[in-house]
Design an enzyme around this catalytic site. Structure first.
Site, PDB file in Angstrom:
ATOM      1  CB  SER A  66      -5.734   6.385   1.258  1.00  0.00           C
ATOM      2  OG  SER A  66      -6.337   5.488   2.170  1.00  0.00           O
TER       3      SER A  66
ATOM      4  CB  CYS B 220      -0.480   6.224  -0.294  1.00  0.00           C
ATOM      5  SG  CYS B 220      -0.668   4.442  -0.081  1.00  0.00           S
TER       6      CYS B 220
END
Lengths: 211, 89
Positions: A120, A116
């Protein structure tokens, strides 16, 4: 000397972690204020909050490993997981909430890896809390730029003939990689198979163990 | 699969289209959603529901001659309003 702090090193030779004697940040203060108000107004209780934290801490990669083992052994489940990952895993008791889940099966000629870059995002319902490195700027920036070098640092070296496919988890989907089933596992039951499935193999930074 | 191009705009605010993909051409892998537009949600609005596309790019398209392995691929979720038909570009 066991109580000699002069050199600030533990008996194993590591420095002690300093006490966090700094004032609260703006956001820490805000969180405490909101939490105390919610408790005071009887919208929630301190026990409820502690219970939620326990539930978060209890989720771990063995849940994802059960999903992978079923994918390997039950063709009907595999089809259902690919069609609607959130529904198939919810039926196993691993509720992903409002998020959607996409399962990414590896093949001998295709290796999937998840990152990502913006924050996250992570399938916490199946893998628990993300490891610190998953949230690091180095992993997030390098995985889209030089995935094979990142994989090599995790001990995974792939031939040129295997396509590496990076999945940048940018919005509403969460991803779980389905690693290739290791060779010579034909006789194993689901529990034994699940024990071969590592956290990293479901992020894509690893492969499943061989028995 | 449709060939699409990610818009090159650099607007301020909460945007979930990574800048390294802006201006790049890919193919749609599947369509998801509709999901509320996060660019509205981030500021307390309800968010217009929009289709969300998974778009596949080659590393050669993203990084040009600097690509580690040109034929490797990357997929990302891009909201509909960030995409335009590649042929119109």
């Amino acid at each position: 000397m066991p109580h000699d702090h002069a050199d600030h090193l533990s008996p194993s030779g590591h420095p002690y972690r300093p006490d966090d004697d700094h004032p609260l940040s703006y956001w820490q203060t805000l969180e405490i204020a909101v939490r105390e108000l919610l408790v005071e107004k009887e919208i929630t209780t301190a026990a409820d909050i502690a219970e939620q934290i326990d539930a978060m801490d209890a989720r771990n990669p063995t849940m994802g490993a059960q999903v992978v083992a079923r994918y390997w052994t039950e063709p009907e489940f595999a089809t259902a997981l690919l069609a609607d990952g959130a529904k198939a895993t919810r039926e196993m008791g691993f509720d992903i909430g409002p998020m959607k889940l996409i399962a990414l099966p590896n093949r001998p000629d295709l290796h999937n890896i998840v990152v990502c870059t913006l924050c996250s995002c992570y399938p916490r319902n199946l893998l628990g809390l993300p490891p610190d490195w998953y949230k690091s700027r180095a992993y997030r920036s390098r995985t889209v730029r030089e995935p094979r070098k990142v994989l090599a640092e995790f001990g995974v070296t792939l031939p040129e003939s295997t396509e590496v496919r990076v999945h940048d988890s940018t919005a509403d989907m969460r991803y779980i990689v389905i690693p290739n089933r290791p060779a010579r596992t034909e006789g194993l039951d689901q529990a034994a198979l699940a024990a071969l499935v590592t956290r990293d193999s479901m992020i894509g930074t690893g492969i499943a163990r061989t028995p | 699969m449709h060939r699409v191009k990610v818009r090159t705009d650099m607007p301020p605010g909460h945007v979930r289209t990574p800048s390294y993909l802006r201006g790049k051409v890919g193919v749609t892998e599947r369509v998801l959603g509709p999901f509320p537009n996060p660019e509205n949600l981030a500021y307390g609005h309800s968010g217009t529901p929009l289709p969300l596309y998974r778009v596949r790019f080659t590393m050669a398209e993203i990084w040009g001659a600097d690509a580690e392995t040109p034929n490797d691929t990357l997929e990302a979720e891009i909201y509909a309003h960030w995409l335009e038909p590649a042929d119109a570009a």
